[in-house]
Design an enzyme around this catalytic site. Structure first.
Site, PDB file in Angstrom:
ATOM      1  N   HIS A  37       4.539 -35.080  44.769  1.00  0.00           N
ATOM      2  CA  HIS A  37       5.167 -34.436  45.921  1.00  0.00           C
ATOM      3  C   HIS A  37       6.644 -34.800  45.924  1.00  0.00           C
ATOM      4  O   HIS A  37       7.073 -35.705  45.204  1.00  0.00           O
ATOM      5  CB  HIS A  37       4.510 -34.903  47.237  1.00  0.00           C
ATOM      6  CG  HIS A  37       4.714 -36.367  47.477  1.00  0.00           C
ATOM      7  ND1 HIS A  37       3.874 -37.325  46.939  1.00  0.00           N
ATOM      8  CD2 HIS A  37       5.671 -37.044  48.152  1.00  0.00           C
ATOM      9  CE1 HIS A  37       4.322 -38.537  47.285  1.00  0.00           C
ATOM     10  NE2 HIS A  37       5.399 -38.392  48.019  1.00  0.00           N
ATOM     11  N   HIS A 120      13.428 -36.118  44.455  1.00  0.00           N
ATOM     12  CA  HIS A 120      12.776 -36.487  43.192  1.00  0.00           C
ATOM     13  C   HIS A 120      11.265 -36.456  43.374  1.00  0.00           C
ATOM     14  O   HIS A 120      10.771 -36.460  44.500  1.00  0.00           O
ATOM     15  CB  HIS A 120      13.207 -37.899  42.743  1.00  0.00           C
ATOM     16  CG  HIS A 120      12.724 -38.960  43.682  1.00  0.00           C
ATOM     17  ND1 HIS A 120      13.399 -39.281  44.849  1.00  0.00           N
ATOM     18  CD2 HIS A 120      11.629 -39.761  43.644  1.00  0.00           C
ATOM     19  CE1 HIS A 120      12.736 -40.233  45.486  1.00  0.00           C
ATOM     20  NE2 HIS A 120      11.659 -40.541  44.784  1.00  0.00           N
TER      21      HIS A 120
END
Length: 198
Positions: A37, A120
């Site tokens: 995620h 990220h």
């Protein structure tokens, strides 16, 4: 008590591209593909009524859907690396969405995140990995890029304390509107369907 954060889910095709980066790094605990995620805003451990307030406030976010590209790899902790990640190509839409969610959280009295937002996807947590091994891993995969994908919603996720993070549970989801009415209704119906199926 669950730990809450807002996030973007990583669709299957992009997750498969990320999974090809697994391996080849001593001391790495690789994140399960289904737990990939992109965290938008870490909220932390909050009481149930605060979680409800946050969810109600996030109902007011009205942003368009957008395209996102995962690109590049990096590591956190230069002298003592503790995680490797895949980066994200510059996206003004992503920055705007994250900024709005962050302002909502601060208005509700949640402390500001001291770290600058750096989008990220964490690939692995590291334990006793040498900086040299990490540098070699990164240089071998530095040209990583996945096909762009459409971001049609953002979610409120929870995690329970566990080794390596996860399992992560989607507690609530908010659709992003399409660029035109036709696309908007398609995203809305897709997200409504997924909400009902859960």
């Amino acid at each position: 008590m669950p730990r809450l954060f807002t996030a973007l889910e990583i669709p299957r095709d992009a997750a498969l591209s990320l999974s090809l980066l697994r391996g080849g790094l001593p001391g790495a605990r690789w994140i399960d593909v289904e737990n990939y995620h992109l965290t938008l805003r870490f909220i932390g451990d909050v009481e149930g009524h605060v979680a409800d307030e946050i969810a109600n406030a996030l109902d007011r976010v009205h942003r368009p859907s957008f395209s996102l590209t995962l690109s590049g790899v990096g590591a956190f902790g230069q002298k003592k690396p503790h995680a490797v990640w895949a980066g994200v190509a510059v996206s003004p839409d992503l920055t705007a969405l994250q900024g709005e969610i962050d302002r909502i959280c601060q208005r509700l009295g949640l402390p500001a995140d001291p770290r600058k937002f750096m989008p990220h996807v964490t690939l692995a947590r590291l334990r006793n990995s040498s900086p040299l091994d990490v540098a070699q891993y990164l240089s071998a995969r530095g040209n990583f890029s996945a096909l762009p994908f459409r971001v049609g919603r953002f979610v409120l996720m929870s995690s329970r304390d566990s080794v390596g993070g996860g399992p992560y549970i989607v507690e609530e989801a908010w659709p992003l509107s399409g660029a035109d009415a036709r696309a908007a209704s398609r995203f809305a119906s897709a997200s409504d369907a997924s909400r009902i199926m859960r």
